[in-house]
Design a protein around this motif. Structure first.
Motif, PDB file in Angstrom:
ATOM      1  N   ALA A 260      43.061  42.990  21.895  1.00  0.00           N
ATOM      2  CA  ALA A 260      43.820  42.204  21.107  1.00  0.00           C
ATOM      3  C   ALA A 260      42.816  40.983  20.444  1.00  0.00           C
ATOM      4  N   GLY A 261      41.345  41.061  20.569  1.00  0.00           N
ATOM      5  CA  GLY A 261      40.784  40.306  20.091  1.00  0.00           C
ATOM      6  C   GLY A 261      40.350  38.975  21.063  1.00  0.00           C
ATOM      7  N   PHE A 262      40.813  39.026  22.227  1.00  0.00           N
ATOM      8  CA  PHE A 262      40.794  37.778  23.131  1.00  0.00           C
ATOM      9  C   PHE A 262      39.607  38.417  23.942  1.00  0.00           C
ATOM     10  N   ARG A 263      38.742  36.823  24.363  1.00  0.00           N
ATOM     11  CA  ARG A 263      37.647  37.250  25.272  1.00  0.00           C
ATOM     12  C   ARG A 263      38.070  36.613  26.626  1.00  0.00           C
ATOM     13  N   ILE A 264      38.031  37.313  27.727  1.00  0.00           N
ATOM     14  CA  ILE A 264      37.992  36.589  28.919  1.00  0.00           C
ATOM     15  C   ILE A 264      36.840  35.769  29.172  1.00  0.00           C
ATOM     16  N   GLY A 265      36.800  34.461  29.755  1.00  0.00           N
ATOM     17  CA  GLY A 265      35.546  33.746  30.342  1.00  0.00           C
ATOM     18  C   GLY A 265      35.762  33.490  31.627  1.00  0.00           C
ATOM     19  N   ASP A 266      34.385  32.866  31.977  1.00  0.00           N
ATOM     20  CA  ASP A 266      34.185  32.598  33.623  1.00  0.00           C
ATOM     21  C   ASP A 266      35.276  31.389  33.965  1.00  0.00           C
ATOM     22  N   GLY A 267      35.940  31.810  34.964  1.00  0.00           N
ATOM     23  CA  GLY A 267      36.938  30.865  35.482  1.00  0.00           C
ATOM     24  C   GLY A 267      38.364  30.897  35.185  1.00  0.00           C
ATOM     25  N   ASP A 268      38.477  32.057  34.191  1.00  0.00           N
ATOM     26  CA  ASP A 268      39.993  32.279  33.789  1.00  0.00           C
ATOM     27  C   ASP A 268      40.634  33.042  34.918  1.00  0.00           C
ATOM     28  N   ARG A 269      42.045  32.919  35.192  1.00  0.00           N
ATOM     29  CA  ARG A 269      42.819  33.788  35.864  1.00  0.00           C
ATOM     30  C   ARG A 269      43.578  34.811  35.252  1.00  0.00           C
ATOM     31  N   VAL A 270      43.554  36.100  35.895  1.00  0.00           N
ATOM     32  CA  VAL A 270      44.156  37.083  35.133  1.00  0.00           C
ATOM     33  C   VAL A 270      45.368  37.495  36.126  1.00  0.00           C
ATOM     34  N   THR A 271      46.585  37.688  35.597  1.00  0.00           N
ATOM     35  CA  THR A 271      47.593  37.958  36.564  1.00  0.00           C
ATOM     36  C   THR A 271      48.302  39.310  35.876  1.00  0.00           C
ATOM     37  N   ILE A 272      48.323  40.183  36.793  1.00  0.00           N
ATOM     38  CA  ILE A 272      49.052  41.519  36.375  1.00  0.00           C
ATOM     39  C   ILE A 272      50.266  41.597  36.888  1.00  0.00           C
ATOM     40  N   ASP A 273      51.571  41.464  36.255  1.00  0.00           N
ATOM     41  CA  ASP A 273      52.769  41.509  36.571  1.00  0.00           C
ATOM     42  C   ASP A 273      53.290  42.959  36.236  1.00  0.00           C
ATOM     43  N   VAL A 274      53.419  43.833  37.552  1.00  0.00           N
ATOM     44  CA  VAL A 274      53.958  45.227  37.196  1.00  0.00           C
ATOM     45  C   VAL A 274      55.432  45.164  37.440  1.00  0.00           C
ATOM     46  N   ALA A 275      56.057  44.726  36.368  1.00  0.00           N
ATOM     47  CA  ALA A 275      57.458  44.426  36.414  1.00  0.00           C
ATOM     48  C   ALA A 275      58.444  45.587  37.026  1.00  0.00           C
ATOM     49  N   SER A 276      57.799  46.970  36.809  1.00  0.00           N
ATOM     50  CA  SER A 276      58.784  47.977  37.041  1.00  0.00           C
ATOM     51  C   SER A 276      58.464  48.481  38.584  1.00  0.00           C
ATOM     52  N   HIS A 277      57.541  47.623  39.285  1.00  0.00           N
ATOM     53  CA  HIS A 277      57.624  48.111  40.653  1.00  0.00           C
ATOM     54  C   HIS A 277      57.584  46.644  41.576  1.00  0.00           C
ATOM     55  N   GLY A 278      57.768  45.643  40.843  1.00  0.00           N
ATOM     56  CA  GLY A 278      57.813  44.335  41.625  1.00  0.00           C
ATOM     57  C   GLY A 278      56.411  44.068  42.206  1.00  0.00           C
ATOM     58  N   VAL A 279      55.364  44.270  41.777  1.00  0.00           N
ATOM     59  CA  VAL A 279      54.306  43.924  42.165  1.00  0.00           C
ATOM     60  C   VAL A 279      53.454  43.092  41.221  1.00  0.00           C
ATOM     61  N   ARG A 280      52.836  42.030  41.754  1.00  0.00           N
ATOM     62  CA  ARG A 280      52.026  41.047  41.048  1.00  0.00           C
ATOM     63  C   ARG A 280      50.847  40.848  41.548  1.00  0.00           C
ATOM     64  N   LEU A 281      49.598  40.972  40.741  1.00  0.00           N
ATOM     65  CA  LEU A 281      48.277  40.843  41.079  1.00  0.00           C
ATOM     66  C   LEU A 281      47.738  39.566  40.238  1.00  0.00           C
ATOM     67  N   SER A 282      47.167  38.661  40.921  1.00  0.00           N
ATOM     68  CA  SER A 282      46.376  37.663  40.352  1.00  0.00           C
ATOM     69  C   SER A 282      45.162  37.227  40.956  1.00  0.00           C
ATOM     70  N   HIS A 283      44.159  36.912  40.159  1.00  0.00           N
ATOM     71  CA  HIS A 283      42.787  36.752  40.550  1.00  0.00           C
ATOM     72  C   HIS A 283      42.168  35.961  39.627  1.00  0.00           C
ATOM     73  N   PRO A 284      41.411  34.980  40.131  1.00  0.00           N
ATOM     74  CA  PRO A 284      40.375  34.088  39.187  1.00  0.00           C
ATOM     75  C   PRO A 284      38.923  35.208  39.116  1.00  0.00           C
ATOM     76  N   LEU A 285      38.496  34.843  37.670  1.00  0.00           N
ATOM     77  CA  LEU A 285      37.207  35.716  37.421  1.00  0.00           C
ATOM     78  C   LEU A 285      36.000  34.779  37.538  1.00  0.00           C
ATOM     79  N   VAL A 286      35.121  35.105  38.302  1.00  0.00           N
ATOM     80  CA  VAL A 286      33.977  34.288  38.639  1.00  0.00           C
ATOM     81  C   VAL A 286      32.664  34.855  38.086  1.00  0.00           C
ATOM     82  N   TRP A 287      32.021  34.468  37.101  1.00  0.00           N
ATOM     83  CA  TRP A 287      30.384  35.083  36.568  1.00  0.00           C
ATOM     84  C   TRP A 287      29.434  34.689  37.616  1.00  0.00           C
ATOM     85  N   THR A 288      28.672  35.785  37.951  1.00  0.00           N
ATOM     86  CA  THR A 288      27.720  35.508  38.949  1.00  0.00           C
ATOM     87  C   THR A 288      26.405  34.990  38.162  1.00  0.00           C
TER      88      THR A 288
END
Length: 294
Positions: A260-288
């Motif tokens: 979609a043209g977006f670029r994830i950066g250091d410190g961003d938080r990605v949340t995946i809401d699997v609505a069909s199965h009631g599961v949610r994953l949320s993680h910060p991303l950290v560049w080494t």
């Protein structure tokens, strides 16, 4: 469908049933030296109710909502030694990504051993010299090597196959490097067959505010390839056979924020809401640190 999970509580492994609601008490059962993988294998051959077989003869431990922080969740069936777990996956498996000319088996890659798996809330590590990183919301199949080492299907969960897609776009032969990022994984193991349809939404937060959102669709029906054929061909290789080894196989993703043209950066938080199965994953991303940096 039976759902199971594992956690460390009072310095011991316990398991529970179902996907607990946020802020609700937990009911746990001590493993007392057993492994959940072995218990599930025994239950699969019994034909009786799985939940009953797992909990029979085990005294329940009720954890109040206020003490839930003391129960540290684990990736599903994670072995005691991370070297006994292999995290891998397939790329370009979905109909939306496959072109006119495709191989009869999608490319396979290795992400690492069990320590690359991070449960929700834990940071996902990205190489410091990454070119362009994206999330990949995926179904994760879990297999356990039987007494002969043959991988046997145990169930499925959901994950985030973080990828340096920019490196792969620069050089298709560098897929193996592009995949050497941590992988997010949900703690809940669903004991049924792989889901046909999975839908949800990805949100990327930057500075505490949403910076990008987008829907995703995955599951067996979204694949260009026949899943049983994919897996049987993969596990036909003896190099992957070892008794007790747990395999976590990411089966590919829909389009991501990168497309979609977006670029994830250091410190961003990605949340995946699997609505069909009631599961949610949320993680910060950290560049080494980049190579050569102090």
């Amino acid at each position: 469908m039976t759902v199971v999970f594992e956690c460390i509580y009072d310095d011991e492994r316990h398991f529970g049933l179902g996907v607990p609601e946020a802020g609700a008490p937990l009911r746990l059962y001590p493993l007392a030296g057993d492994t959940l993988a072995a218990l599930l294998t025994a239950a699969a051959g019994d034909g009786a109710d799985t939940a009953d077989l797992l909990t029979r003869g085990r005294a329940a431990v009720d954890v109040p909502a206020a003490d839930r922080h003391r129960a540290r969740p684990l990736p599903p069936l994670l072995p005691a030694h991370v070297g006994d777990a292999l995290v891998s996956g397939f790329m370009m498996t979905h109909n939306v990504k496959v072109g006119a000319e495709v191989p009869d088996q999608p490319n396979w890659f290795v992400k690492g051993l069990g320590d690359v798996l991070k449960v929700p809330g834990e940071a996902l590590s990205v190489p410091g010299d990454a070119v362009a990183v994206c999330e990949e919301a995926e179904v994760v199949l879990v297999y356990v090597g039987d007494e002969r080492g043959t991988p046997r299907y145990a169930g499925y969960t959901f994950g985030n196959d973080v990828t340096d897609i920019g490196r792969f776009k620069q050089h298709a032969g560098h897929l193996s490097y592009a995949k050497l990022c941590d992988a997010g994984v949900a703690s809940w193991l669903h004991l049924g067959e792989p889901p046909r349809t999975v839908t949800g939404e990805v949100t990327v937060e930057r500075g505490g505010a949403p910076a990008w959102k987008g829907p995703f669709t995955t599951g067996v029906d979204a694949l260009h390839y026949d899943l049983p054929t994919m897996m049987s061909r993969l596990f036909s290789y003896e190099a992957l056979h070892r008794p007790g080894r747990v395999h976590y196989v990411y089966i590919g993703a829909d389009r991501s924020s990168f497309h979609a043209g977006f670029r994830i950066g250091d410190g961003d938080r990605v949340t995946i809401d699997v609505a069909s199965h009631g599961v949610r994953l949320s993680h910060p991303l950290v560049w080494t640190r980049r190579p050569g940096q102090d």
